[in-house]
Design an enzyme around this catalytic site. Structure first.
Site, mmCIF file in Angstrom:
data_model
loop_
_atom_site.group_PDB
_atom_site.id
_atom_site.type_symbol
_atom_site.label_atom_id
_atom_site.label_comp_id
_atom_site.label_asym_id
_atom_site.label_seq_id
_atom_site.Cartn_x
_atom_site.Cartn_y
_atom_site.Cartn_z
ATOM 1 N N ASN A 1 0.868 0.128 6.062
ATOM 2 C CA ASN A 1 1.310 -0.711 4.938
ATOM 3 C C ASN A 1 2.026 -1.890 5.567
ATOM 4 O O ASN A 1 3.022 -1.718 6.263
ATOM 5 C CB ASN A 1 2.255 0.082 4.029
ATOM 6 N N GLY A 2 1.516 -3.103 5.339
ATOM 7 C CA GLY A 2 2.158 -4.292 5.916
ATOM 8 C C GLY A 2 1.103 -5.280 6.390
ATOM 9 O O GLY A 2 -0.068 -5.177 6.037
ATOM 10 N N CYS B 1 0.851 -1.181 0.000
ATOM 11 C CA CYS B 1 0.000 0.000 0.000
ATOM 12 C C CYS B 1 0.891 1.236 0.000
ATOM 13 O O CYS B 1 2.099 1.160 0.140
ATOM 14 C CB CYS B 1 -0.856 0.000 1.269
ATOM 15 N N HIS C 1 8.489 -30.786 -27.286
ATOM 16 C CA HIS C 1 8.317 -31.742 -26.171
ATOM 17 C C HIS C 1 7.001 -31.526 -25.442
ATOM 18 O O HIS C 1 6.942 -31.585 -24.216
ATOM 19 C CB HIS C 1 9.516 -31.608 -25.221
ATOM 20 N N GLU D 1 10.055 -12.959 -20.506
ATOM 21 C CA GLU D 1 9.698 -11.586 -20.118
ATOM 22 C C GLU D 1 8.605 -11.040 -21.028
ATOM 23 O O GLU D 1 7.656 -10.395 -20.572
ATOM 24 C CB GLU D 1 10.923 -10.690 -20.122
ATOM 25 N N GLU E 1 0.403 -9.821 -17.802
ATOM 26 C CA GLU E 1 0.060 -9.022 -16.624
ATOM 27 C C GLU E 1 -0.696 -7.745 -16.978
ATOM 28 O O GLU E 1 -1.323 -7.153 -16.120
ATOM 29 C CB GLU E 1 1.308 -8.689 -15.800
ATOM 30 N N LYS F 1 4.945 -9.734 -19.683
ATOM 31 C CA LYS F 1 4.402 -8.407 -20.010
ATOM 32 C C LYS F 1 2.981 -8.534 -20.562
ATOM 33 O O LYS F 1 2.071 -7.847 -20.157
ATOM 34 C CB LYS F 1 5.297 -7.712 -21.042
ATOM 35 N N LYS G 1 2.745 -2.877 -7.490
ATOM 36 C CA LYS G 1 4.063 -2.601 -8.064
ATOM 37 C C LYS G 1 5.165 -3.356 -7.340
ATOM 38 O O LYS G 1 6.071 -3.877 -7.956
ATOM 39 C CB LYS G 1 4.363 -1.103 -7.999
ATOM 40 N N TRP H 1 -3.708 -1.937 -1.286
ATOM 41 C CA TRP H 1 -3.712 -3.220 -1.990
ATOM 42 C C TRP H 1 -4.125 -4.219 -0.930
ATOM 43 O O TRP H 1 -3.381 -4.465 0.023
ATOM 44 C CB TRP H 1 -2.335 -3.555 -2.558
ATOM 45 N N ARG I 1 1.272 1.547 -6.022
ATOM 46 C CA ARG I 1 1.570 0.583 -4.952
ATOM 47 C C ARG I 1 0.340 -0.198 -4.538
ATOM 48 O O ARG I 1 0.442 -1.226 -3.855
ATOM 49 C CB ARG I 1 2.142 1.311 -3.730
HETATM 50 C C1 AGP Z 1 7.100 -7.016 -13.428
HETATM 51 O O1 AGP Z 1 6.425 -6.562 -14.604
HETATM 52 C C2 AGP Z 1 6.151 -7.425 -12.367
HETATM 53 N N1 AGP Z 1 5.329 -6.315 -12.027
HETATM 54 C C3 AGP Z 1 6.759 -8.134 -11.186
HETATM 55 O O2 AGP Z 1 7.037 -9.424 -11.646
HETATM 56 C C4 AGP Z 1 8.069 -7.569 -10.565
HETATM 57 O O3 AGP Z 1 9.138 -7.698 -11.486
HETATM 58 C C5 AGP Z 1 8.414 -8.427 -9.340
HETATM 59 O O4 AGP Z 1 7.372 -8.279 -8.401
HETATM 60 C C6 AGP Z 1 9.748 -8.053 -8.699
HETATM 61 O O5 AGP Z 1 9.700 -6.738 -8.232
HETATM 62 P P1 AGP Z 1 11.086 -6.037 -7.810
HETATM 63 O O6 AGP Z 1 11.951 -6.006 -9.027
HETATM 64 O O7 AGP Z 1 10.700 -4.677 -7.331
HETATM 65 O O8 AGP Z 1 11.705 -6.881 -6.725
#
Ligand code: AGP
Length: 625
Positions: free
Chosen positions: A101-102, A2, A521, A498, A505, A502, A620, A75, A27
């Site tokens: 936050n936590g 959060c 396979h 990657e 997500e 992208k 994030k 969040w 966040r």
């Molecule tokens: C990346 O597009 C994602 N949002 C997520 O996988 C992110 O890379 C992952 O949570 C790691 O975050 P960080 O690099 O801040 O540790």
């Protein structure tokens, strides 16, 4: 995770807090709320949904005035996103408000105690329990009103109540607290969740990260775990839970307010994609030694002899950062012949991996706050290993707990889907592998070749960005697909992973990345005319084999988008669409190849009406386990 913001000063708190929350919305954006202390009353406005859909409208309809307050964007962890579960939360008396936050892990036992004592709760959150706990400890202090101050050297009464309460808490927190008895005091505390003080003139701020307050001040104090901060408009003090005041260092935020704004772009993600020529330059700046054909870093805190003694590297990361780590594996093994293990942080921390004493642990993280990666760092240090962090957020928890590290200098990455951080991570990994190679067996000429290829990347990225409109058209053509494959070999296998992440997500399309030859396979059973495959097919040593794999997809009517080197005109005859990128070394190609995949994912998501910067269910930085 959060986002929290606190303000105490001379200005109206509400607009400052609201703007700060907007900067922190990446966040978490399930709900948002503010509490302003006005004429000895706590005026609270909170609403489910994103800020502009809920809280901002609420404040527009029912504004609140006052020069001290708290804000929170959520969040959800405990309790679904609802108005009632939105922060801030009040204690039993209604005189104390808390944003958090936590995760309070023992909240259920505390709640049972309070329910038995007749407390009423209005939410299903752990934070409301924390508010009641602070209120209970505050009541026990029986504060007599000596204008709310405390004897010199003694914590402020509200800080004392917070400290006493936190001694009962198991879990993580970054909190801000106000009380109607003290109209010019905010108390903040952290353990396991980031919290900073923004030091102003006649005003002070609390925030989860610098982007929330950089428009007001660039002077910040990064709080450490167990710090408790007491802020007034003119002053701030930091104490340690269980001890007296602690030394604080005022740092300067390295980016300006504009870096945390969207500017002319419709989304932060697109802005950050387009920033990559500059951010790769930032990652390279001052780190290349042309005379010695090697790289140099200021913050490794390891001698050349120590670096040369490394016999294995373990890379620990999550998500996109884990994908960057996979490229790092190829780089360290090729440039320095050092064996590398790349571990998901969430798995590594519980595995009893047999790691020798001459192993370097490398944690890669954009935010520097990912709980699993932080745990992997702490576990490695507990076992006596040197840990280096490759990180973007200055002063973040991981950056400060590592033995040394390398900052990305990419500026704040607001889009939940990581883009510029990935290319900066790979750039830094390439430089570090170059250094590790050049202190071993890598030749001067090979080092110079790598440096020249790296220095050409920003301009090559600009060339690829010029294809944005064409890639957008391509995205529209494939935006209705429900399944995608991304295939690549060697250095391009992590790029395929990657690219798939992208797309997944931000567009919610099911996508998988595979080593190209692995399709035979089993996964090739999924190929049909409705399932597009993005094929990373640079003109490299394995091009002919990649072409064979491509033919296998073609033979089953699978649509193919090939990503090819710009001199390859022949491949068009075998595929449906081609995206051409400049040629470069195999080891540097990932820095170019990922850019079209980022743009493809972005435009497909926009075409599907998805919220690109705040995808559903995501945050994030995942600061919970
Ligand atoms: C990346 O597009 C994602 N949002 C997520 O996988 C992110 O890379 C992952 O949570 C790691 O975050 P960080 O690099 O801040 O540790």
């Amino acid at each position: 995770m959060c986002g929290i913001v606190g303000y105490v000063g001379r200005q109206q708190a509400s607009p400052i807090i609201l703007e700060g929350l907007r900067r922190l919305e990446y966040r978490g954006y399930d709900s948002a709320g503010v509490t302003i202390l006005h004429e000895a009353r706590l005026e609270t406005r909170k609403k489910k949904g994103k800020i502009d859909d809920g809280l901002a409208k609420l404040l527009g309809a029912r504004p609140v005035s006052g020069i001290i307050g708290l804000g929170h964007t959520r969040w959800a962890t405990h309790g679904p996103p609802t108005d009632e579960n939105s922060h801030p939360h009040l204690d039993r008396s209604g005189r104390i408000a808390v944003v958090h936050n936590g995760v309070i892990e023992n909240y259920d036992r505390l709640k049972e105690r309070f329910l038995a004592a007749g407390h009423e709760f209005h939410s299903s959150t752990d934070t409301e329990v924390l508010a009641h706990l602070i209120g209970e400890h505050y009541a026990k202090l029986n504060v007599t009103f000596t204008n709310g101050t405390s004897p010199p050297g003694e914590p402020h009464p509200l800080a004392q109540a917070v400290m006493n309460a936190l001694k009962e808490v198991i879990g993580t927190y970054g909190i801000a607290v106000v009380c109607t008895d003290f109209p010019d005091v905010i108390v903040g505390a952290r353990r396991g969740s980031p919290l900073i003080i923004g030091v102003g003139e006649g005003e002070n701020f609390l925030a989860s990260d610098a982007s929330a307050i950089v428009a007001h001040t660039r002077q910040v104090v990064y709080l450490n775990d167990y710090d408790v901060a007491t802020l007034t408009p003119e002053n701030f003090k930091v104490s340690r839970l269980g001890s007296d005041t602690t030394q604080v260092q005022i740092s300067r935020i390295e980016f300006d307010a504009q870096a945390a704004e969207r500017g002319k772009f419709p989304h932060f993600m697109l802005k950050e994609i387009f920033e990559q020529p500059r951010t790769v330059e930032n990652a390279l700046r001052g780190r290349i030694d042309h005379d010695e054909a090697t790289a140099k870093f200021g913050g490794l805190n390891m001698s050349i002899a120590e670096l040369r003694s490394i016999r294995q590297i373990v890379i620990c990361a999550c998500g996109t950062s884990w994908h960057a780590g996979l490229i790092g594996e190829f780089l360290f093994e090729e440039f320095a012949h050092i064996p590398v293990e790349v571990e998901y942080a969430s798995e590594f921390r519980y595995r009893n991996a047999p790691i020798e004493h001459d192993t370097l642990v490398l944690v890669i993280t954009q935010s520097g706050e990912t709980a699993d990666t932080l745990a992997g760092l702490r576990e490695s240090r507990r076992r006596g290993h040197k840990v280096l962090a490759i990180c973007n957020v200055v002063g973040s928890t991981i950056a400060r707990e590592a033995d040394g590290g390398i900052y990305l200098h990419a500026g704040p990455e607001i889009g939940v889907a990581s883009t510029k951080a990935f290319t900066s991570q790979v750039t830094v990994l390439t430089l570090l592998a170059l250094l590790m190679g050049r202190i071993r067996m890598l030749s001067t000429s090979r080092g110079t070749q790598i440096i020249h290829a790296l220095e050409a990347v920003p301009q090559q990225l600009e060339k690829i960005l010029a294809q944005n409109d064409r890639i957008k058209q391509l995205a529209l053509k494939y935006s209705h697909a429900e399944d995608f494959f991304f295939l690549g070999r060697q250095y391009n296998f992590p790029v395929a992973l990657e690219g798939a992440l992208k797309l997944k997500e931000i567009s919610y399309i099911h996508a998988e990345g595979y080593p190209a030859a692995e399709m035979k396979h089993g996964p090739i059973a999924m190929i049909d005319e409705k399932t597009p495959t993005v094929f990373l097919a640079p003109t490299d040593a394995l091009y002919d084999k990649t072409l064979s794999n491509l033919q296998e997809i073609r033979a089953r009517k699978g649509p193919i988008i090939a990503l090819a080197t710009e001199d390859n005109t022949r491949i068009a005859a075998h595929v449906d669409d081609v995206i051409h990128v400049p040629g470069t070394l195999e080891a540097v190609f990932p820095l170019l190849a990922i850019l079209p995949l980022q743009l493809l994912a972005y435009h497909i998501a926009v075409a599907r009406g998805c919220d690109v910067d705040k995808p559903r269910n995501l945050a994030k930085s995942v600061t919970v386990e």
